[in-house]
Design an enzyme around this catalytic site. Structure first.
Site, PDB file in Angstrom:
ATOM      1  N   LYS A  22      82.411  -9.598  73.585  1.00 45.47           N
ATOM      2  CA  LYS A  22      81.686  -8.752  72.742  1.00 45.47           C
ATOM      3  C   LYS A  22      80.441  -8.973  72.497  1.00 45.47           C
ATOM      4  O   LYS A  22      79.580  -7.938  72.612  1.00 45.47           O
ATOM      5  CB  LYS A  22      82.665  -9.076  71.323  1.00 45.47           C
ATOM      6  CG  LYS A  22      82.494  -8.054  70.128  1.00 45.47           C
ATOM      7  CD  LYS A  22      83.006  -8.609  68.929  1.00 45.47           C
ATOM      8  CE  LYS A  22      84.491  -8.394  69.214  1.00 45.47           C
ATOM      9  NZ  LYS A  22      85.289  -9.128  67.848  1.00 45.47           N
ATOM     10  N   ARG A  91      82.194 -12.613  63.783  1.00 41.93           N
ATOM     11  CA  ARG A  91      83.216 -12.163  64.645  1.00 41.93           C
ATOM     12  C   ARG A  91      83.429 -12.890  66.034  1.00 41.93           C
ATOM     13  O   ARG A  91      82.509 -13.347  66.683  1.00 41.93           O
ATOM     14  CB  ARG A  91      82.689 -10.600  65.433  1.00 41.93           C
ATOM     15  CG  ARG A  91      82.126  -9.848  63.996  1.00 41.93           C
ATOM     16  CD  ARG A  91      81.346  -8.586  64.805  1.00 41.93           C
ATOM     17  NE  ARG A  91      82.060  -7.472  65.465  1.00 41.93           N
ATOM     18  CZ  ARG A  91      81.645  -6.631  66.013  1.00 41.93           C
ATOM     19  NH1 ARG A  91      80.499  -6.243  66.215  1.00 41.93           N
ATOM     20  NH2 ARG A  91      82.726  -5.682  66.723  1.00 41.93           N
ATOM     21  N   GLY A 100      94.710 -13.234  68.849  1.00 42.00           N
ATOM     22  CA  GLY A 100      95.410 -14.711  68.323  1.00 42.00           C
ATOM     23  C   GLY A 100      94.056 -15.615  67.938  1.00 42.00           C
ATOM     24  O   GLY A 100      94.011 -16.603  67.287  1.00 42.00           O
ATOM     25  N   MET A 102      90.470 -15.759  65.732  1.00 38.12           N
ATOM     26  CA  MET A 102      90.237 -15.691  64.280  1.00 38.12           C
ATOM     27  C   MET A 102      89.886 -14.229  64.023  1.00 38.12           C
ATOM     28  O   MET A 102      88.895 -13.427  64.791  1.00 38.12           O
ATOM     29  CB  MET A 102      89.060 -16.471  63.831  1.00 38.12           C
ATOM     30  CG  MET A 102      89.046 -16.434  62.019  1.00 38.12           C
ATOM     31  SD  MET A 102      87.668 -17.106  61.692  1.00 38.12           S
ATOM     32  CE  MET A 102      86.593 -15.696  61.649  1.00 38.12           C
ATOM     33  N   ARG A 335      83.635  -1.791  75.183  1.00 38.51           N
ATOM     34  CA  ARG A 335      84.124  -2.652  76.322  1.00 38.51           C
ATOM     35  C   ARG A 335      84.756  -1.887  77.304  1.00 38.51           C
ATOM     36  O   ARG A 335      84.911  -0.640  76.923  1.00 38.51           O
ATOM     37  CB  ARG A 335      85.120  -3.783  75.980  1.00 38.51           C
ATOM     38  CG  ARG A 335      86.330  -3.176  75.337  1.00 38.51           C
ATOM     39  CD  ARG A 335      87.292  -4.586  74.823  1.00 38.51           C
ATOM     40  NE  ARG A 335      88.085  -3.621  73.710  1.00 38.51           N
ATOM     41  CZ  ARG A 335      88.611  -4.336  72.674  1.00 38.51           C
ATOM     42  NH1 ARG A 335      88.616  -5.449  72.342  1.00 38.51           N
ATOM     43  NH2 ARG A 335      89.602  -3.742  72.033  1.00 38.51           N
ATOM     44  N   HIS A 451     112.198 -19.875  82.965  1.00 43.88           N
ATOM     45  CA  HIS A 451     113.166 -19.877  83.990  1.00 43.88           C
ATOM     46  C   HIS A 451     114.017 -18.305  84.112  1.00 43.88           C
ATOM     47  O   HIS A 451     113.951 -17.779  85.074  1.00 43.88           O
ATOM     48  CB  HIS A 451     114.253 -20.793  83.383  1.00 43.88           C
ATOM     49  CG  HIS A 451     115.543 -20.484  84.465  1.00 43.88           C
ATOM     50  ND1 HIS A 451     116.691 -19.896  84.056  1.00 43.88           N
ATOM     51  CD2 HIS A 451     115.930 -21.246  85.457  1.00 43.88           C
ATOM     52  CE1 HIS A 451     117.470 -20.099  85.079  1.00 43.88           C
ATOM     53  NE2 HIS A 451     117.093 -20.979  85.888  1.00 43.88           N
ATOM     54  N   SER A 765     106.130 -11.905 115.173  1.00 48.01           N
ATOM     55  CA  SER A 765     106.156 -11.465 114.073  1.00 48.01           C
ATOM     56  C   SER A 765     106.636 -12.505 113.289  1.00 48.01           C
ATOM     57  O   SER A 765     107.536 -13.413 113.535  1.00 48.01           O
ATOM     58  CB  SER A 765     107.328 -10.353 114.130  1.00 48.01           C
ATOM     59  OG  SER A 765     107.641  -9.996 112.645  1.00 48.01           O
ATOM     60  N   CYS A 833     107.130 -10.079 108.941  1.00 55.09           N
ATOM     61  CA  CYS A 833     108.166  -9.147 108.467  1.00 55.09           C
ATOM     62  C   CYS A 833     108.830  -9.998 107.399  1.00 55.09           C
ATOM     63  O   CYS A 833     110.073  -9.496 106.804  1.00 55.09           O
ATOM     64  CB  CYS A 833     109.094  -8.885 109.724  1.00 55.09           C
ATOM     65  SG  CYS A 833     110.059 -10.413 110.435  1.00 55.09           S
ATOM     66  N   TYR A 853      99.814  -5.732 111.543  1.00 57.26           N
ATOM     67  CA  TYR A 853     100.641  -4.830 110.636  1.00 57.26           C
ATOM     68  C   TYR A 853     101.503  -5.832 109.527  1.00 57.26           C
ATOM     69  O   TYR A 853     101.537  -7.124 110.087  1.00 57.26           O
ATOM     70  CB  TYR A 853     101.578  -4.025 111.292  1.00 57.26           C
ATOM     71  CG  TYR A 853     102.813  -4.608 112.128  1.00 57.26           C
ATOM     72  CD1 TYR A 853     104.015  -5.027 111.237  1.00 57.26           C
ATOM     73  CD2 TYR A 853     102.672  -4.981 113.295  1.00 57.26           C
ATOM     74  CE1 TYR A 853     105.119  -5.620 112.045  1.00 57.26           C
ATOM     75  CE2 TYR A 853     103.639  -5.823 113.975  1.00 57.26           C
ATOM     76  CZ  TYR A 853     104.737  -5.934 113.421  1.00 57.26           C
ATOM     77  OH  TYR A 853     105.771  -6.805 113.986  1.00 57.26           O
TER      78      TYR A 853
HETATM   79  P1  ADP Z   1      88.029  -7.044  66.868  1.00 55.52           P
HETATM   80  O1  ADP Z   1      87.934  -7.874  67.935  1.00 55.52           O
HETATM   81  O2  ADP Z   1      89.312  -7.493  66.189  1.00 55.52           O
HETATM   82  O3  ADP Z   1      87.961  -5.686  67.124  1.00 55.52           O
HETATM   83  P2  ADP Z   1      85.774  -6.817  65.362  1.00 55.52           P
HETATM   84  O4  ADP Z   1      84.677  -8.102  65.404  1.00 55.52           O
HETATM   85  O5  ADP Z   1      85.425  -5.881  66.492  1.00 55.52           O
HETATM   86  O6  ADP Z   1      87.020  -7.283  65.497  1.00 55.52           O
HETATM   87  O7  ADP Z   1      85.488  -6.602  63.966  1.00 55.52           O
HETATM   88  C1  ADP Z   1      86.619  -5.916  63.233  1.00 55.52           C
HETATM   89  C2  ADP Z   1      86.345  -4.455  62.572  1.00 55.52           C
HETATM   90  O8  ADP Z   1      84.912  -4.740  61.884  1.00 55.52           O
HETATM   91  C3  ADP Z   1      85.844  -3.457  63.870  1.00 55.52           C
HETATM   92  O9  ADP Z   1      86.289  -2.356  63.170  1.00 55.52           O
HETATM   93  C4  ADP Z   1      84.207  -3.417  63.607  1.00 55.52           C
HETATM   94  O10 ADP Z   1      83.852  -2.434  64.152  1.00 55.52           O
HETATM   95  C5  ADP Z   1      83.950  -4.094  62.118  1.00 55.52           C
HETATM   96  N1  ADP Z   1      82.919  -4.483  62.090  1.00 55.52           N
HETATM   97  C6  ADP Z   1      82.421  -5.696  62.751  1.00 55.52           C
HETATM   98  N2  ADP Z   1      81.012  -6.126  62.329  1.00 55.52           N
HETATM   99  C7  ADP Z   1      80.617  -5.049  61.646  1.00 55.52           C
HETATM  100  C8  ADP Z   1      79.355  -4.795  60.848  1.00 55.52           C
HETATM  101  N3  ADP Z   1      78.342  -5.700  61.252  1.00 55.52           N
HETATM  102  N4  ADP Z   1      79.308  -3.813  60.097  1.00 55.52           N
HETATM  103  C9  ADP Z   1      80.412  -3.059  59.868  1.00 55.52           C
HETATM  104  N5  ADP Z   1      81.600  -3.268  60.582  1.00 55.52           N
HETATM  105  C10 ADP Z   1      81.719  -3.894  61.310  1.00 55.52           C
HETATM  106 MG    MG Z   2      86.608  -4.835  67.639  1.00 50.62          MG
END
Ligand code: ADP
Ligand code: MG
Ligand code: MG
Length: 877
Positions: A22, A91, A100, A102, A335, A451, A765, A833, A853
């Site tokens: 990100k 973020r 998973g 935060m 991304r 398993h 082979s 083979c 091959y």
């Molecule tokens: P995730 O990895 O779960 O997508 P994000 O970090 O991208 O989490 O953020 C969750 C939501 O919050 C997303 O919709 C993102 O666009 C929005 N968001 C994140 N930072 C900001 C910001 N600075 N201003 C407004 N919206 C934000």
């Molecule tokens: Mg996001």
């Protein structure tokens, strides 16, 4: 001093290791001049330090403070300023996107004072209160770990009270009440008030992101996906922009192309007057992105321009998050977009046509696994009900059958010809008979290397494992929302998506499979067109040919349609089974001087078999392996014979039992089989060679061009081959045909003495199944179902050496044999083979090693063709 903090204007997309995906892409978008709110990234180094030391590095505090200063200047607001406060989002963002971790906390920086500043600055009480109640919710849930219901409960009561459906319609007074409720909740639940100091909020959020790396959910996910535990996550601090400032604001997600079909065009969702996750949380009804054209034409046009720019820049489908604040567009994330296998093929070809990537690169944009998935029959989703649960997609396929909870019963039902889905909490080696009988396997526990998963993949069964919302009991299972599955109920499981239905879902065969079989033309639809073109590229690029393993004319014909240009392994043992088994029994029992008659009868049958397969492969090479398995496999089981003899003690039965006892071996795999049989059982191999020559001669007479080759199995010493070769030459001199005679390299000794074997062999082979068994000392049938999952778990190997060639060990024998063999005979034709011939990772190795091959089962031939093309491209790079 280490620099742990990077401003968005100082990084780029190549730095995902340090900045997380990100952060690196936010920096890249900033570099491209796109409207990204100012911000900075705390590196994965800092996270690793924190996890090792239990505290952030000492220099981090000062570095973050400097960046906050810079952010304040860039935005023109100050953190904690009661008149006009700066707010930020915190973020998480690891190198690979990872559920998973935060969740993001938005609006950090608000407190009881600054919230009034915010209201005054924007002249909007409801907006300020809404923003604060969001912060309290996100902080309470993700940083303080409180239950979501503590926040969603009061919110839904507030909606009811105010008589509105949407959070966005709540009046300011209701929102202020919520703010107070939430502060109380936090105080009651944690014993401390909500932190009022914005810097405290910031640091608590940062440390919570670091800590979440080792959260249970994150660990489980990493284990399932094979993501290393020591990468750590970065933290992104981003100046807030507000999509919740009325109807000219909003937030959305967009893909530059449809990620499920790959079709070009505008694809995404938009939600007016909303913030952050509202779009994906499903709280309110979202509009299709295309509606934005009417809601806000200027922002829409800009967004399309940015999407175009990103696609051109990344040369791939981009997945984008954006927010519009009072008409102004902000880019918040991008991304490379995840996509379905169908979209992967479609997009790769479209990007070639649009001049963005070369055909070579297009080949690297798809995988053999995706192609495999496209060939599996699939559930008819358009008409499928809602799944009741889902788990880990462990082994692909679409399986429908009766739910059976006991492996023994599963085996019995299967024996009776019924389709069974074996459902277990988890499986263990004792379950094997049931797993073999079942069409699909479903477990509540365990990941991709459990398993159940390992055995299912080995057996080619569909498997969904780790469906942890199911509670599996003795004869039924409880699912979410009161759903139940009882013994005998029909269930459907999708090993490609992990979904589970308590119903029979209809199955359709895939268009891609039909295309390969020639039942659909390449032009049938956009997907078949894309697959056809990528396969054509792959064939053009590849150096190694793809042959197939087939024992019958029908299989050979199928292999040919799937693009195989030879048969690398035609096993002759099945030709000795069925109603012919009695002849073999006679052969085994006969005194040497009586064998001739039986052999003559067998030969006539073999000539027919060989003709069929040679005709199907006319003009293409067919490698026929002489009889390989131990003879006792053709006799009734020892136990059956003993019983029969006790009940009915005739002279014939006694004789049969005596012979079976004589042939009994403790380790048949290492006993009298392969070339050993050819040497010991006078006449057997000679008969087979005659049959091959005879079949070829008859076809030639009909004007066809049969190209048989004769392969001797299990050679360990050059003298064994020499003896067989002399015999073959003697037989073949009676016929007017040229038939190469070569050997399998499947005993380690053969690989190590390949230079002495080569002068007697027209080709090599590699039988990598036996070579793997003998190199590791594994008996495949015994080990895969018993302790392999433990070995994978403990990291002895990452994938089964029977699925992907063990390049260090077995592979080193392969390269040794290739170089020794070619030293003795520089243009020795060499292939493989074993089933590894259809595995993309192994194919890569075979290409590097210089094989001519690979040969695999017909259904894997398309994947092998793709992998061979990819391997050639990779080697060129
Ligand atoms: P995730 O990895 O779960 O997508 P994000 O970090 O991208 O989490 O953020 C969750 C939501 O919050 C997303 O919709 C993102 O666009 C929005 N968001 C994140 N930072 C900001 C910001 N600075 N201003 C407004 N919206 C934000
Ligand atoms: Mg996001
Ligand atoms: Mg073998």
């Amino acid at each position: 001093m280490t620099n742990y903090v990077f401003n968005f204007d100082s990084g780029d997309a190549t730095q995902a290791d340090l900045l997380g995906g990100k952060g690196a892409n936010l920096a890249e978008m900033t570099r491209l001049g796109l409207p990204v709110p100012p911000g900075f990234t705390i590196t994965t180094d800092a996270c690793r330090y924190f996890l090792a030391e239990g505290a952030v590095p000492s220099e981090l505090e000062e570095q973050v403070r400097q960046q906050v200063d810079a952010l304040e200047k860039a935005i023109g607001r100050r953190f904690g300023d009661s008149a006009d406060p700066l707010l930020v989002s915190v973020r998480s963002g690891a190198k690979v996107s990872m559920p998973g971790m935060m969740d993001t906390v938005l609006n950090v920086g608000l407190n009881d004072e600054t919230v009034h500043g915010l209201a005054a600055t924007f002249n909007d009480e409801a907006f300020a209160a809404d923003t604060y109640r969001r912060l309290l919710t996100m902080f309470g849930q993700t940083v303080l770990g409180l239950d979501a219901a503590l926040f969603s409960g009061p919110l839904s009561i507030a909606r009811t009270k105010a008589g509105v459906d949407n959070d966005g319609e709540l009046p300011a007074s209701a929102l202020w009440d919520l703010v107070n409720d939430y502060k109380d909740v936090i105080y009651q639940q944690t014993g401390s008030p909500f932190p009022q100091n914005p810097l405290d909020q910031l640091w608590m959020a940062i440390e919570a992101v670091f800590t979440s790396w080792n959260g249970e959910r994150a660990k489980v996910y990493r284990k399932r996906e094979g993501i290393p535990d020591d990468l750590g996550t970065a933290v992104n601090i981003v100046g807030m922009v507000f999509g919740n400032r009325g109807s000219d604001s909003g937030t959305g997600v967009a893909f530059t192309r449809d990620p499920s079909s790959g079709e070009p065009g505008v694809w995404g969702d938009y939600l007016a007057n909303a913030q952050g996750e509202d779009v994906v949380a499903g709280i309110r009804n979202v509009s299709p992105l295309a509606d934005l054209e009417h809601i806000n034409p200027t922002a829409y046009r800009q967004l399309l321009e940015h999407m175009e720019l990103l696609e051109q820049h990344y040369r791939d489908v981009c997945d984008i998050e954006f927010t519009i604040e009072q008409g102004k567009l902000w880019m918040l994330q991008t991304r490379i977009g995840k996509r379905t296998p169908a979209a992967a093929f479609r997009v790769a070809i479209d990007l070639v046509d649009e001049g963005l990537i070369s055909a070579d690169e297009a080949l690297t944009r798809v995988s053999g696994e995706q192609l495999t998935r496209l060939m599996f029959p699939a559930f008819d989703r358009a008409n499928a009900p809602e799944p009741i649960a889902s788990g880990v997609a462990a082994a692909p396929g679409a399986a429908v059958g009766q739910a059976i909870f006991d492996p023994q019963r599963a085996a019995e039902k299967a024996e009776a010809g019924e389709d069974v889905i074996l459902i277990r909490d988890e499986t263990n080696p004792d379950d094997l008979p049931g797993m073999i009988g079942a069409v699909g396997i479903l477990t509540a526990r365990g990941g991709k290397t459990s398993h159940a998963a390992v055995v299912a993949r080995g057996l080619g069964k569909t498997c969904v494992c780790g469906a942890d919302s199911l509670e599996v009991l003795d004869d039924h299972a409880k699912g979410p929302n009161g759903s139940e599955i009882h013994e005998g109920d029909i269930v459907s499981i999708d090993g490609t998506s992990g979904e589970i239905w308590a119903d029979a879902v209809a199955v359709t065969s895939s268009p891609v499979e039909k295309y390969f079989k020639g039942e659909l033309g390449a032009d049938a639809d956009a997907l078949t067109r894309a697959v056809d073109r990528l396969m054509t590229y792959a064939d053009e690029r590849s150096r190694m040919e793809v042959w197939a393993n087939a024992d019958t004319g029908a299989d050979a014909a199928l292999a040919r349609r799937f693009g195989a240009v030879g048969i690398g392994l035609c096993r002759t043992e099945h030709m000795f089974l069925g109603d012919r088994r009695e002849l073999v029994e006679k052969l085994i029992l006969a005194e040497p001087e009586q064998r001739g008659g039986v052999l003559e009868q067998l030969k006539e049958l073999q000539v027919g078999d060989f003709q069929e397969i040679l005709e199907a492969m006319d003009e293409l090479p067919v490698v026929i392996r002489l009889l390989d398995p131990p003879l006792h496999e053709f006799l009734p089981s020892f136990v059956d014979l003993s019983v029969e003899n006790a009940v009915n003690p005739t002279e014939a039965n006694a004789e049969l039992l005596r012979t079976a006892r004589k042939l009994h071996e403790h380790n048949p795999m290492l006993g009298l089989r392969g070339v050993r049989l050819g040497i010991v059982l006078e006449g057997l191999y000679t008969m087979q060679i005659q049959a091959v020559a005879e079949a070829a001669a008859r076809l030639s007479e009909r004007g066809l061009q049969p190209k048989p080759e004769i392969m001797i199995p299990l050679v360990g010493d050059h003298r064994e081959l020499e003896i067989m070769k002399d015999k073959a030459n003697e037989v073949l001199s009676d016929f007017n045909v040229e038939i190469p005679v070569g050997t399998m390299i499947e005993v380690p000794r053969a690989a190590l003495t390949a230079d002495r074997i080569a002068p007697h062999a027209d080709f090599f082979s590699f039988g990598t199944n036996d070579l793997t068994q003998m190199t590791w000392g594994f008996s495949r049938d015994d080990v895969e179902g018993s302790f392999f999952s433990e070995y994978l778990e403990q990291g002895v190997f990452e994938t089964s050496p029977f699925a992907t060639l063990d390049t260090d060990g077995v592979g080193s024998l392969v390269s040794t044999a290739v170089s020794l063999g070619r030293k003795a005979n520089s243009d020795m034709h060499i292939g493989v083979c074993g089933e590894h011939g259809g595995d993309p990772a192994s194919i890569q190795f075979f290409n590097q090693t210089g094989l001519d091959y690979v040969s695999c089962s017909p259904y894997r031939a398309p994947v092998a063709r793709l992998a061979s093309g990819q391997a050639a491209v990779k080697q060129k790079d």
